[in-house]
Design a protein around this motif. Structure first.
Motif, short mmCIF file in Angstrom:
data_model
loop_
_atom_site.label_atom_id
_atom_site.label_comp_id
_atom_site.label_asym_id
_atom_site.label_seq_id
_atom_site.Cartn_x
_atom_site.Cartn_y
_atom_site.Cartn_z
N GLY A 137 0.79 -1.23 0.00
CA GLY A 137 0.00 0.00 0.00
C GLY A 137 0.82 1.28 0.00
N PHE A 138 2.14 1.17 -0.05
CA PHE A 138 2.98 2.36 -0.11
C PHE A 138 2.87 2.99 -1.50
N VAL A 139 2.84 4.30 -1.54
CA VAL A 139 2.74 5.06 -2.78
C VAL A 139 4.07 5.78 -3.01
N ASN A 140 4.59 5.65 -4.23
CA ASN A 140 5.86 6.29 -4.56
C ASN A 140 5.65 7.79 -4.75
N GLU A 141 6.39 8.57 -3.98
CA GLU A 141 6.33 10.03 -4.09
C GLU A 141 7.50 10.59 -4.90
N GLY A 142 8.32 9.69 -5.44
CA GLY A 142 9.41 10.11 -6.31
C GLY A 142 10.75 10.23 -5.62
N TYR A 143 11.70 10.70 -6.36
CA TYR A 143 13.07 10.84 -5.92
C TYR A 143 13.17 11.82 -4.76
N THR A 144 13.90 11.43 -3.72
CA THR A 144 14.00 12.25 -2.51
C THR A 144 15.04 13.34 -2.60
N GLY A 145 15.95 13.24 -3.54
CA GLY A 145 17.09 14.15 -3.58
C GLY A 145 18.30 13.57 -2.87
N SER A 146 18.11 12.45 -2.18
CA SER A 146 19.21 11.80 -1.48
C SER A 146 20.04 10.95 -2.44
N ASN A 147 21.34 11.00 -2.22
CA ASN A 147 22.26 10.14 -2.95
C ASN A 147 23.09 9.33 -1.96
N HIS A 148 22.50 9.00 -0.82
CA HIS A 148 23.19 8.23 0.22
C HIS A 148 23.81 6.98 -0.39
N GLY A 149 25.08 6.78 -0.11
CA GLY A 149 25.78 5.60 -0.63
C GLY A 149 25.94 5.61 -2.13
N GLY A 150 25.74 6.79 -2.76
CA GLY A 150 25.87 6.88 -4.21
C GLY A 150 24.68 6.31 -4.96
N VAL A 151 23.54 6.21 -4.27
CA VAL A 151 22.34 5.59 -4.83
C VAL A 151 21.19 6.61 -4.83
N LYS A 152 20.34 6.53 -5.84
CA LYS A 152 19.12 7.35 -5.92
C LYS A 152 18.03 6.68 -5.08
N TRP A 153 17.38 7.45 -4.21
CA TRP A 153 16.35 6.92 -3.31
C TRP A 153 14.99 7.53 -3.60
N ASN A 154 13.96 6.69 -3.61
CA ASN A 154 12.57 7.14 -3.77
C ASN A 154 11.90 7.12 -2.41
N GLN A 155 11.05 8.10 -2.14
CA GLN A 155 10.27 8.09 -0.91
C GLN A 155 8.92 7.45 -1.17
N MET A 156 8.53 6.56 -0.28
CA MET A 156 7.23 5.90 -0.38
C MET A 156 6.48 6.09 0.92
N ARG A 157 5.16 6.28 0.79
CA ARG A 157 4.33 6.60 1.95
C ARG A 157 3.08 5.72 1.96
N LEU A 158 2.76 5.24 3.14
CA LEU A 158 1.49 4.54 3.39
C LEU A 158 0.74 5.37 4.41
N THR A 159 -0.40 5.92 4.00
CA THR A 159 -1.22 6.75 4.88
C THR A 159 -2.48 5.99 5.26
N PHE A 160 -2.81 6.02 6.54
CA PHE A 160 -4.00 5.30 7.02
C PHE A 160 -5.25 6.14 6.80
#
Length: 160
Positions: A137-160
């Motif tokens: 049920g997590f929804v992808n909100e897109g790229y976070t701007g983080s490059n932690h560890g040299g990797v692109k990260w997406n933020q995902m959210r599950l809202t009740f």
């Protein structure tokens, strides 16, 4: 399989599982976990095969709506009354993958967040795992701007 929350006595096992699951540039250190366990051990969900730790999910609680890089390093930002359950890590040792163990832990974290009257859960993941977390049920909100560890990260959210 047994699922329970963590204690400081789990420090070495948690650190070893993290080191097995992530490359050094992405992995949290033993010191990171010591700090996290001191602040939010009840927000570590551990799975054991008899006495062997095989998987865990962890993350602190906050009123901040987005998972920022600093949250991985500043466990003192944990606020037990916070609205959002953050997920800092989802770990399963390689020999136990593809059996649904991580999914069971994610479902437990979701269930506990609901019982604790949170607004929802937030995590970050690599592109290849977006579809996996969407199953819960997590929804992808897109790229976070983080490059932690040299990797692109997406933020995902599950809202009740």
């Amino acid at each position: 399989m047994i699922i329970r929350t963590a204690t400081m006595q789990d420090l070495d096992a948690v650190s070893a599982v993290e080191a097995e699951c992530f490359p050094p540039a992405e992995a949290a250190t033993r010191e990171d976990f010591e700090h996290r366990l001191a602040h939010y051990a009840d927000h570590f969900w551990l799975m054991f095969d008899e006495d062997k730790l095989i998987a865990f999910v962890d993350g602190f609680v906050t009123d901040e709506p987005d998972l920022a890089d600093e949250m991985f390093e500043k466990a003192e930002m944990h606020n037990e009354q916070g609205k959002w359950q953050m997920i800092s890590g989802v770990n399963t040792i390689p020999s136990y993958r593809k059996h649904g163990y991580a999914g069971q832990l994610i479902e437990r974290a979701i269930e506990d967040a609901r019982k604790q009257n949170r607004v929802g859960l937030v995590l970050t993941c690599k592109d290849k795992l977006v579809h996996y977390y969407a199953k819960f049920g997590f929804v992808n909100e897109g790229y976070t701007g983080s490059n932690h560890g040299g990797v692109k990260w997406n933020q995902m959210r599950l809202t009740f």
